[in-house]
Design an enzyme around this catalytic site. Sequence first.
Site, PDB file in Angstrom:
ATOM      1  N   GLN A  87      -9.966  -4.294  -3.441  1.00 20.25           N
ATOM      2  CA  GLN A  87     -11.249  -3.846  -2.893  1.00 20.25           C
ATOM      3  C   GLN A  87     -12.360  -4.002  -3.924  1.00 20.25           C
ATOM      4  O   GLN A  87     -13.413  -4.577  -3.647  1.00 20.25           O
ATOM      5  CB  GLN A  87     -11.123  -2.360  -2.488  1.00 20.25           C
ATOM      6  CG  GLN A  87     -12.422  -1.719  -2.064  1.00 20.25           C
ATOM      7  CD  GLN A  87     -12.851  -2.154  -0.676  1.00 20.25           C
ATOM      8  OE1 GLN A  87     -12.095  -2.029   0.269  1.00 20.25           O
ATOM      9  NE2 GLN A  87     -14.068  -2.670  -0.541  1.00 20.25           N
TER      10      GLN A  87
ATOM     11  N   HIS B 256      -7.508   0.728  -6.399  1.00 22.81           N
ATOM     12  CA  HIS B 256      -7.682  -0.137  -5.216  1.00 22.81           C
ATOM     13  C   HIS B 256      -8.303  -1.443  -5.715  1.00 22.81           C
ATOM     14  O   HIS B 256      -9.456  -1.761  -5.422  1.00 22.81           O
ATOM     15  CB  HIS B 256      -8.560   0.565  -4.175  1.00 22.81           C
ATOM     16  CG  HIS B 256      -8.476  -0.030  -2.804  1.00 22.81           C
ATOM     17  ND1 HIS B 256      -7.642  -1.100  -2.488  1.00 22.81           N
ATOM     18  CD2 HIS B 256      -9.125   0.287  -1.641  1.00 22.81           C
ATOM     19  CE1 HIS B 256      -7.794  -1.399  -1.202  1.00 22.81           C
ATOM     20  NE2 HIS B 256      -8.684  -0.576  -0.673  1.00 22.81           N
TER      21      HIS B 256
ATOM     22  N   ARG C  59     -13.713  -9.493   1.566  1.00 18.67           N
ATOM     23  CA  ARG C  59     -12.341  -9.218   1.104  1.00 18.67           C
ATOM     24  C   ARG C  59     -11.428 -10.390   1.428  1.00 18.67           C
ATOM     25  O   ARG C  59     -10.520 -10.703   0.680  1.00 18.67           O
ATOM     26  CB  ARG C  59     -11.839  -7.919   1.729  1.00 18.67           C
ATOM     27  CG  ARG C  59     -12.630  -6.750   1.170  1.00 18.67           C
ATOM     28  CD  ARG C  59     -11.959  -5.457   1.361  1.00 18.67           C
ATOM     29  NE  ARG C  59     -10.644  -5.427   0.760  1.00 18.67           N
ATOM     30  CZ  ARG C  59      -9.734  -4.502   1.055  1.00 18.67           C
ATOM     31  NH1 ARG C  59     -10.026  -3.557   1.919  1.00 18.67           N
ATOM     32  NH2 ARG C  59      -8.562  -4.511   0.473  1.00 18.67           N
TER      33      ARG C  59
ATOM     34  N   CYS D  95     -16.619   0.999   0.994  1.00 17.34           N
ATOM     35  CA  CYS D  95     -15.390   0.247   1.306  1.00 17.34           C
ATOM     36  C   CYS D  95     -14.879   0.497   2.718  1.00 17.34           C
ATOM     37  O   CYS D  95     -14.120  -0.298   3.245  1.00 17.34           O
ATOM     38  CB  CYS D  95     -14.312   0.578   0.280  1.00 17.34           C
ATOM     39  SG  CYS D  95     -13.817   2.312   0.285  1.00 17.34           S
TER      40      CYS D  95
ATOM     41  N   ASP E 246     -17.582   6.251  -1.017  1.00 20.56           N
ATOM     42  CA  ASP E 246     -16.294   6.219  -0.312  1.00 20.56           C
ATOM     43  C   ASP E 246     -16.134   7.588   0.339  1.00 20.56           C
ATOM     44  O   ASP E 246     -16.850   8.539   0.009  1.00 20.56           O
ATOM     45  CB  ASP E 246     -15.171   5.949  -1.337  1.00 20.56           C
ATOM     46  CG  ASP E 246     -13.791   5.791  -0.698  1.00 20.56           C
ATOM     47  OD1 ASP E 246     -13.708   5.673   0.541  1.00 20.56           O
ATOM     48  OD2 ASP E 246     -12.800   5.783  -1.443  1.00 20.56           O
TER      49      ASP E 246
ATOM     50  N   ARG F  83       0.882  -1.182   0.000  1.00 18.86           N
ATOM     51  CA  ARG F  83       0.000   0.000   0.000  1.00 18.86           C
ATOM     52  C   ARG F  83       0.908   1.217   0.000  1.00 18.86           C
ATOM     53  O   ARG F  83       1.724   1.398   0.898  1.00 18.86           O
ATOM     54  CB  ARG F  83      -0.911   0.009   1.220  1.00 18.86           C
ATOM     55  CG  ARG F  83      -1.655   1.335   1.363  1.00 18.86           C
ATOM     56  CD  ARG F  83      -2.761   1.293   2.377  1.00 18.86           C
ATOM     57  NE  ARG F  83      -3.894   0.535   1.896  1.00 18.86           N
ATOM     58  CZ  ARG F  83      -5.114   0.602   2.413  1.00 18.86           C
ATOM     59  NH1 ARG F  83      -5.363   1.406   3.420  1.00 18.86           N
ATOM     60  NH2 ARG F  83      -6.096  -0.126   1.928  1.00 18.86           N
TER      61      ARG F  83
HETATM   62  N1   CP Z   1     -11.285  -0.444   2.530  1.00 22.17           N
HETATM   63  C1   CP Z   1      -9.988  -0.453   2.912  1.00 22.17           C
HETATM   64  O1   CP Z   1      -9.066  -0.661   2.109  1.00 22.17           O
HETATM   65  O2   CP Z   1      -9.804  -0.240   4.235  1.00 22.17           O
HETATM   66  P1   CP Z   1      -8.419   0.004   4.948  1.00 22.17           P
HETATM   67  O3   CP Z   1      -7.909   1.344   4.502  1.00 22.17           O
HETATM   68  O4   CP Z   1      -8.749  -0.024   6.422  1.00 22.17           O
HETATM   69  O5   CP Z   1      -7.461  -1.089   4.585  1.00 22.17           O
HETATM   70  N1  NVA Z   2     -10.229   6.410  -1.300  1.00 26.60           N
HETATM   71  C1  NVA Z   2      -9.769   5.985   0.000  1.00 26.60           C
HETATM   72  C2  NVA Z   2      -9.947   4.518   0.152  1.00 26.60           C
HETATM   73  C3  NVA Z   2      -9.617   3.969   1.488  1.00 26.60           C
HETATM   74  C4  NVA Z   2      -9.814   2.509   1.573  1.00 26.60           C
HETATM   75  C5  NVA Z   2      -8.336   6.417   0.210  1.00 26.60           C
HETATM   76  O1  NVA Z   2      -7.522   6.323  -0.722  1.00 26.60           O
HETATM   77  O2  NVA Z   2      -8.018   6.836   1.301  1.00 26.60           O
END
Ligand code: CP
Ligand code: NVA
Length: 309
Positions: A138, A135, A293, A267, A227, A108
């Site tokens: 997800q 993502h 997930r 999400c 989101d 990430r």
């Molecule tokens: N939805 C999601 O990716 O959550 P986190 O940021 O907690 O991993």
């Molecule tokens: N769009 C959000 C998703 C988190 C799971 C972000 O990038 O923070």
Amino acid sequence: MKHFINLKDIPTKDLRKIIVDAKKRKNLRKNLSTLEVDKGSPLKGKMLVQMFEKASSRTRISFYLAIKQLGGGTLTLRSNELHLGQGGESISDTAKILSTYGDGFMLRTDSDKKIEDFKKYLSIPIINGLSPSSHPTQVLSDVFTAEEIKKKPISKLNICWIGDSNNVLDSLIAASVKFSFKLSIGCPKNFEPGKEVRAWVKNNNKKIFIYNDPKKAVIGADVIFSDKVISLNDKGNKKKKIEQFKKFKIDKKLMSYANKDCIFLHCLPRGSEVSDEVFLGKKSHVWQQALNRVHVQKSILLYCFGNLR
Ligand code: CP
Ligand code: NVA
């Protein structure tokens, strides 16, 4: 070796295979407890290294469970604990070390380029666990959840997104092209998907529908996704952005313009884009969505490790 970086670069038949496998595996472990291993222990002895440059709750825990349930193990790192994060070691050397100790790498990051750089030097698969542009784990899981709840292939559903044009939406747009579903997007004019994304959709002979009026976007929807308005990589004026999204709040009134049996998915984490009444209401399936997930990521891991049958 198969990586999992962007949905748009993965053949649809492979994405479908992952979903089919996840469905089978989910059914087979109905009576198993959290850490019990799937029959056959398909990833016995394998280690997934996961590295987070940004916060995560769901991705981190669900990947931990996913590899455990396949018989393997995981090591979770924060980049600032490594020489890499301190600026003292290159991506190429770090990638070689990760490939020496581990069997797969989940990252990430706030840099799409970093994923590409790692990919260049790794001799193990890399999985994108969220980047500025995507993502994918997800959204593939969300396709699974929408089909599971609506009991229909996603190509037969009207999907709606109310919210920012962010990484999750970019992956949802990629999914809409891959799985051929109708996608209506509701967002303020200055938060519409970028030219590049729109051009890619057009080049693939597909269409997305963009509305600056949330009501118009939700009419006829079977599933409404949302989101947080403010994402982890957002650097602009947050207060102003939240203000601009005010009339896009998903509340009971807005939901009433969608189909009667429309469901709500998100999400997580959430902000002020959805009312508690909707988020915690009967139409919301966000907890099932989060749990799925684990199931879908297991099949993504099997795909990357070359064990998907
Ligand atoms: N939805 C999601 O990716 O959550 P986190 O940021 O907690 O991993
Ligand atoms: N769009 C959000 C998703 C988190 C799971 C972000 O990038 O923070």
